[in-house]
Design a protein around this motif. Structure first.
Motif, mmCIF file in Angstrom:
data_model
loop_
_atom_site.group_PDB
_atom_site.id
_atom_site.type_symbol
_atom_site.label_atom_id
_atom_site.label_comp_id
_atom_site.label_asym_id
_atom_site.label_seq_id
_atom_site.Cartn_x
_atom_site.Cartn_y
_atom_site.Cartn_z
ATOM 1 N N ARG A 500 34.823 -34.756 -18.803
ATOM 2 C CA ARG A 500 35.251 -36.120 -18.517
ATOM 3 C C ARG A 500 35.651 -36.251 -17.045
ATOM 4 N NH1 ARG A 500 38.654 -40.160 -19.591
ATOM 5 N NH2 ARG A 500 40.488 -38.941 -19.068
ATOM 6 N N ARG A 503 32.548 -36.222 -14.953
ATOM 7 C CA ARG A 503 31.814 -37.481 -15.054
ATOM 8 C C ARG A 503 32.493 -38.567 -14.224
ATOM 9 N NH1 ARG A 503 32.735 -41.358 -18.846
ATOM 10 N NH2 ARG A 503 33.813 -39.938 -20.254
ATOM 11 N N ARG A 504 33.828 -38.613 -14.299
ATOM 12 C CA ARG A 504 34.523 -39.694 -13.603
ATOM 13 C C ARG A 504 34.511 -39.500 -12.087
ATOM 14 N NH1 ARG A 504 37.247 -43.531 -15.782
ATOM 15 N NH2 ARG A 504 38.607 -43.650 -13.983
ATOM 16 N N ILE A 505 34.553 -38.263 -11.640
ATOM 17 C CA ILE A 505 34.559 -38.048 -10.189
ATOM 18 C C ILE A 505 33.152 -38.161 -9.627
ATOM 19 C CG2 ILE A 505 35.026 -36.337 -8.390
ATOM 20 C CD1 ILE A 505 37.337 -35.388 -10.107
ATOM 21 N N GLY A 506 32.201 -37.855 -10.456
ATOM 22 C CA GLY A 506 30.816 -37.900 -10.001
ATOM 23 C C GLY A 506 30.242 -36.501 -9.987
ATOM 24 N N ARG C 70 38.029 -42.639 -2.599
ATOM 25 C CA ARG C 70 36.817 -43.448 -2.446
ATOM 26 C C ARG C 70 36.952 -44.501 -1.377
ATOM 27 N NH1 ARG C 70 33.778 -43.401 -7.927
ATOM 28 N NH2 ARG C 70 34.828 -41.656 -8.883
ATOM 29 N N GLU C 86 37.083 -46.699 -21.265
ATOM 30 C CA GLU C 86 37.274 -45.260 -21.089
ATOM 31 C C GLU C 86 38.600 -44.816 -21.711
ATOM 32 O OE1 GLU C 86 35.227 -43.118 -19.155
ATOM 33 O OE2 GLU C 86 36.505 -41.400 -19.626
ATOM 34 N N GLN C 289 44.466 -41.581 -9.611
ATOM 35 C CA GLN C 289 43.480 -42.466 -10.218
ATOM 36 C C GLN C 289 44.159 -43.817 -10.345
ATOM 37 O OE1 GLN C 289 40.503 -41.528 -11.328
ATOM 38 N NE2 GLN C 289 40.577 -39.343 -11.675
#
Lengths: 534, 286, 324
Positions: A500, A503-506, C70, C86, C289
């Protein structure tokens, strides 16, 4: 990349300047120039008067002394002088983890007196330093000039733009971190300083874990006999995990407050005990496609080994922090300990290790037997503090100069032995050509051991999102150790969390930096894990 | 209900409850006066044989513990104490003053629907961790992060619903006729409120101020995420000592805890009769 | 006198327009409207700037994939409800933290209610030293949550006094390693909370009990009701609005449970005591996050709004009546 380091002298590229200095030195050496003239020309080239003076006065002659100006320390000092003179803000603020200040304090006066720069230290608990850096990425206060994170912070900090990519400065002022004789020991030189091949920080703490034993108990004749009778081989420091287990079992004497081993079972630390055993079994954390590889036979075996060890641990193992662990060992409450080198340093010193001083035998982390019958020695490079330069610093060059100066082969060798800080040897010269103080603090044998262990180390999760990975793993390993989950279930759950996070970070982003890490591992580990074919 | 004595079982029950209630307080005070050797002794020492004030001294002079051969305290708590006092006192005053005006406005001229209490309650329900996220971003863009001004602003905003609502309940209790009499005398409405209403709710005003003080003094999370190095408060400092990796300075931490606790207990006892009203937004009056 | 939001029904706009003897153009030159504005505006500005605006920012963020790694918030990609789905579908840790918070809340509130009511009933009689004891019993409530957390952290150490007492009473084999296994750690958290907040229940319930009119009670006694019947059939129903108030107030606070747990266990062992606030804190300030954390916060906000609303529904009419 948007870093903009100014050179000492804008019009002269470093290489050219180096040559000019070298020419000057040889002229002076050959007697072709008087001292005054020499000093003038050196100053013109940007070499500080102090250094130039030292060279000209050096009894060994300029050519010999040139290696001194050419050294990382002197280049850093020269840069520091120029930058300090230009600086409007005369304070350099350092964000450092609690417990590390002792290695830096001794130099504050020099910086104050000779550069007019006040060093201000802001201490935060180890696990908060990363958070503070990320906060700074959002807040951009410019409060910190130099920050000291563990190697695991670099990816996220670089990506958040809170610290400089140091590569251009490193090219220009050359801290000689990759030098074979006094650079940082490979592979730590790569995985504890680089992110995707670019320099993100300068390592200043050789954090690896090694195994300590109580030598006095090993030398006890009664115990030697009893041990050999029971296990069929002589009592000695363990070479394999199996021997480690036997020793712990044999020495465990809870009635007298003496326990087999002091390895960690506490949150935040326990993951390293697992990661170490996992890499000993020739497994890494991911394959080349970023699929977790620890929820396998080897991973389960590693957890089961740990569970089997639980009865022979210090009762406080579940709440040990590095400091309480060091103290307990220093008080003589355990036969073995798996610790950072500073643990050795503290238990060797009479003030912090009253029961252990002069009674420690150390060894590289035990080996495990691979499927093909080979013994694999692997180490774990964990934590590994380094200096990073804040993008929001008012004096980035000065900050960089500080980092390079403190980590230079010479100054670092002087700084590490101080007892008030936990900085440990990391350059080749610290271990292979140690100063007397290093020898006194650590002992020649232990410095050798450190080198032998370090060349086989595997890094922490020095990847984007590294802290999330390690936290997920830590939680599951801890759940397994407390009996809340069966090994396989815990590892499967951790693997799911890893997927997970990836996937979320890339996936591609993490994969790129994982492959960059894996490229620079010791050969035996690459071979055992299959990373040599990636 | 006139018997002055409790029956024996009831008295025992009461005694047991009292011990449970006071034991943790006893423990923290005892730890605060233990010398380093007793801090984490095994088995634990209940009453130190040699009580000492060294822990309190260490709060302000980090070197003091050196006398016992204990190092590792490198930061004095002075800044945290200063920060707590500054942020708490200023924010409490501002919150009460703004709240007082709002309370008079709403109570006397307001158009409150049934929804109003719910709206205010909702403000309290939001997890601080969640508001803290945008705060960090907004404050960093306007330069309020890691500053006492930022902490002040957030404390005022967070306690404002409390002060408004509590003061409103006091103003509501006051008969309108008193103010109206003042207005007949020819004073303006504002003057009437200032000279008549406020003095009459003095007791309530004091209780509210003290209660807001308690809230601000105890606040932890905002201070935790909005303070880096310029700003510190006592709760943050306390949490800094108790971490996975910092040493185990039980006594010093306990000393700081006692230091933090004393003003609150003192203030709390003084507004005891108003506490129920305070804790329930004025829903319960005693 | 018990009154929930007493003022609500009473403060009507009509009363503001009552024949006010002072002319609208009083010496200050403020009209009525101007006056109200002066009084209420500062509060509104503060709330708008420091509460509403951040909430809107957080709401916007929760629909993006932003995190500091980001780049800038303004360039963040809009991802719709991805964070929300999610969280609710894949993030088991989030769902568990909600369930865990709910469980801890329910156990704590029930215990606090029972103990608080018991104490309050004891305090209905007169006895010597009552006011002193009353103050003593309120003490826990006045201590900072962080300090409470730290104190109990010490009490529950393996070599701490709690284990000493257990050993004394039940022998060494009954001692616990409180923070090392999940049920013990949860118990420790619950005990801490109960110790800290039972006084609030006690306080609220006592003032409720004191406000109960004596006539119905007396009448029931005369008609031959047993004390038990009086308690269950007369006192408790009359106490209902107060009980609800106590539960609503405490629910609001315990949903946010953070300080004490942060000091006690940091959510450990594993995530055994990780409450929803701790998880959001971890998401936002350990993992950064931020957008994801904001989405989690909004889910929690909506959930708790709904919950409090539901809690209030059955007694709303009664409360309004009590207010008159």
């Amino acid at each position: 990349m948007d870093i903009n380091p100014t050179s000492l002298e804008e019009e002269a590229p470093m290489e050219l300047k180096k040559q000019k200095i070298e020419n000057l030195c040889s002229q002076y050496d050959a007697g072709g120039m008087n001292r005054r003239n020499f000093l003038k020309k050196m100053t013109f080239l940007g070499v500080s008067a102090l250094v130039a003076n030292a060279v000209s006065l050096s009894p060994l002659g300029a050519s010999k002394a040139f290696s001194a100006i050419a050294g990382p320390e002197e280049r850093a000092w020269a840069l520091a002088k120029t930058a300090a003179a230009k600086a409007t803000k005369k304070t350099l603020t350092l964000l450092i983890p609690t417990g590390s200040i002792g290695n830096m304090k001794p130099y504050t006066e020099k910086w104050k007196n000779e550069l007019g720069i006040t060093l201000e230290f802001i201490e935060e608990p180890d696990e908060v330093v990363h958070t503070k850096g990320m906060q700074e990425a959002v807040a951009k206060t410019g409060r910190y000039d130099v920050m000291m994170p563990t190697a695991m912070s670099y990816p996220d900090w670089i990506d958040s733009g809170v610290i400089f990519d140091l590569t251009d400065w490193v090219d220009q002022y050359d801290p000689e971190i990759f030098n074979k004789e006094w650079g940082v020991v490979f592979p730590a030189s790569h995985h504890a300083q680089l992110y995707n091949g670019r320099v993100a920080g300068l390592l200043n703490d050789g954090d690896q874990i090694t195994l300590l034993c109580r030598d006095d108990h090993l030398k006890n004749a009664d115990k030697q006999k009893a041990f050999e009778d029971k296990y069929g081989y002589p009592l000695a420091v363990p070479n394999t995990w199996k021997e480690y287990f036997n020793l712990a079992q044999f020495m465990h004497d809870p009635a007298n407050g003496f326990y087999g081993s002091l390895e960690y079972r506490s949150p935040y630390y326990v993951k390293w005990m697992f990661m170490q055993r996992l890499v000993s079994k020739g497994r890494l954390y991911f394959d080349n496609e970023m699929n977790p590889t620890f929820n396998t036979e080897e991973g389960v075996a590693a957890l089961e080994d740990m569970l089997a060890m639980n009865p022979y641990l210090h009762p406080d193992a579940f709440s040990f922090t590095w400091s309480s662990n060091y103290n307990a060992f220093g008080r003589g409450e355990g036969f073995m300990n798996i610790v950072w080198p500073s643990g050795f340093k503290y238990s060797k010193a009479p003030s912090t290790g009253p029961a252990t001083t002069g009674k420690i035998a150390a060894t590289v982390m035990p080996a495990d037997t691979l499927k093909d019958g080979q013994q694999l020695y692997a180490g774990l490079f964990c934590w590994g503090y380094g200096y990073a330069v804040s993008k929001y610093s008012a004096n980035p060059e000065l900050s960089y100069a500080y980092a390079q100066w403190m980590t230079s082969p010479t100054i670092s060798a002087d700084a590490i032995p101080y007892l008030g800080g936990y900085s440990d040897p990391y350059r080749v010269n610290h271990m292979k050509a140690p100063t007397q103080r290093l020898i006194d603090t650590y002992s020649p044998e232990y410095l050798e051991t450190l080198y032998d262990n370090m060349v086989n180390t595997v890094p922490d999760f020095c990847l984007p999102g590294g802290f999330e990975y390690q936290d997920a793993l830590d939680k599951e390993v801890h759940a397994c150790m407390t009996g809340a989950k069966k090994p396989k279930k815990a590892l499967d759950d951790a693997a799911r969390k890893f997927d997970r996070i990836t996937r979320r970070i890339g996936r591609e982003k993490v994969q790129k930096s994982w492959l960059a890490l894996a490229r620079n591992l010791a050969e035996p580990i690459k071979k055992a894990s299959g990373a040599d074919k990636w | 209900m006139n018997n002055r004595k409790l029956s024996l079982p009831l008295a025992l029950l009461m005694g047991a409850a009292l011990i449970v209630v006071l034991f943790p307080v006893f423990w923290i005070v005892m730890t605060a006066i233990k010398p380093p050797t007793d801090w984490n002794a095994s088995p634990a020492i209940w009453v130190p044989s040699e009580p000492t004030l060294i822990n309190f001294r260490t709060l302000f002079d980090p070197e003091a513990l050196g006398a016992y051969g204990v190092g590792g305290v490198s930061q004095a708590a002075t800044k945290a104490v200063y920060g707590s006092v500054l942020a708490t006192v200023s924010a409490t005053l501002a919150s009460v003053i703004i709240g007082l005006f709002a309370a008079i406005g709403i109570s006397r001229y307001g158009n409150n629907s049934k929804a109003t209490p719910l709206v205010i309650l909702s403000g309290r329900m939001f997890p601080p961790a969640a508001i803290a996220v945008p705060f960090v971003i907004i404050f960093s863009n306007v330069g309020l992060i890691d500053s006492y001004l930022g902490l002040f602003a957030i404390y005022v905003a967070v306690t404002l619903p409390f002060s408004t609502w509590m003061l409103k309940s006091f103003v509501d209790d006051l008969p309108r006729e008193i103010e109206e009499a003042a207005m007949i005398d020819g004073r303006s409405r504002l003057a009437a409120h200032l000279t008549v209403t406020i003095p009459l709710i003095k007791g309530g005003l004091f209780a509210t101020t003290m209660f807001i003080f308690i809230l601000n003094w105890s606040e932890f999370m905002f201070a935790l995420v909005l303070s880096y190095s310029n700003v510190c408060t006592i709760p943050v400092q306390l949490a800094k000592y108790v971490t996975a990796t910092a040493g185990t300075l039980y006594g010093v931490q306990a000393a700081l805890a006692v230091f933090a606790m004393v003003p609150l207990v003192f203030v709390g006892y003084h507004i005891q009769s108003h506490l129920a009203r305070a804790m329930t937004f004025g829903a319960i009056k005693q | 006198m018990t009154a929930f939001f007493t003022s609500c029904p009473r403060a009507q706009t009509a009363s503001a327009a009552q024949p006010a003897p002072a002319p609208a153009s009083a010496p200050t030159g403020l009209g009525l409207k101007g006056l109200v504005r002066v009084l209420v505006l500062p509060g509104q500005i503060v709330s708008l700037l420091v509460l509403v605006v951040p909430l809107l920012v957080a709401l916007y963020m929760s629909f993006t994939d932003w995190s500091p790694t980001r780049g800038s918030l303004f360039d963040a990609t809009f991802v719709g409800f991805e964070n929300y789905s999610e969280l609710l579908i894949y993030d088991t840790r989030f769902v568990y933290s909600i369930l865990r918070t709910a469980l801890i809340s329910m156990v704590c509130l029930s215990l606090e209610f029972v103990f608080g009511l018991g104490l309050a009933v004891l305090f209905l009689r007169e006895f010597r030293g009552k006011s002193l004891l009353f103050s003593a019993f309120l003490t826990p409530m006045m201590i900072l949550p962080v300090v409470v957390g730290y104190t109990f952290w010490m009490l529950f150490q393996t070599n701490g006094p709690v284990n000493q007492i257990i050993e004394f009473l039940f022998g060494a084999q009954a001692t616990m390693e409180w923070f090392r296994n999940a049920p013990c750690a949860v118990t420790a958290v619950i005990l801490t909370e109960v110790w800290h907040w039972t006084p609030l229940f006690f306080l609220i319930l006592l003032s409720g009990l004191n406000a109960i009119p004596e006539n119905p009670v007396r009448a029931a006694v005369i008609l031959g009701a047993s004390p038990r019947q009086v308690f269950w059939c007369i006192i408790l129903p009359m106490l209902k609005p107060v009980i609800i108030v106590a539960f609503v107030i405490r629910s609001m606070e315990i949903i946010k449970l953070f300080d004490e747990v942060f000091m006690l266990t940091r959510g450990g062992p594993g995530s055994a005591t990780e409450t929803i606030s701790l998880y959001i804190y971890k998401l936002a300030f350990n993992d950064f996050q931020l957008a994801y954390g904001a989405a989690a916060a909004f889910i929690v906000l909506l959930g708790s709004l709904l919950l409090i609303h539901l809690l209030l529904v059955p007694v709303r009419e009664q409360i309004m009546k009590a207010g008159r």
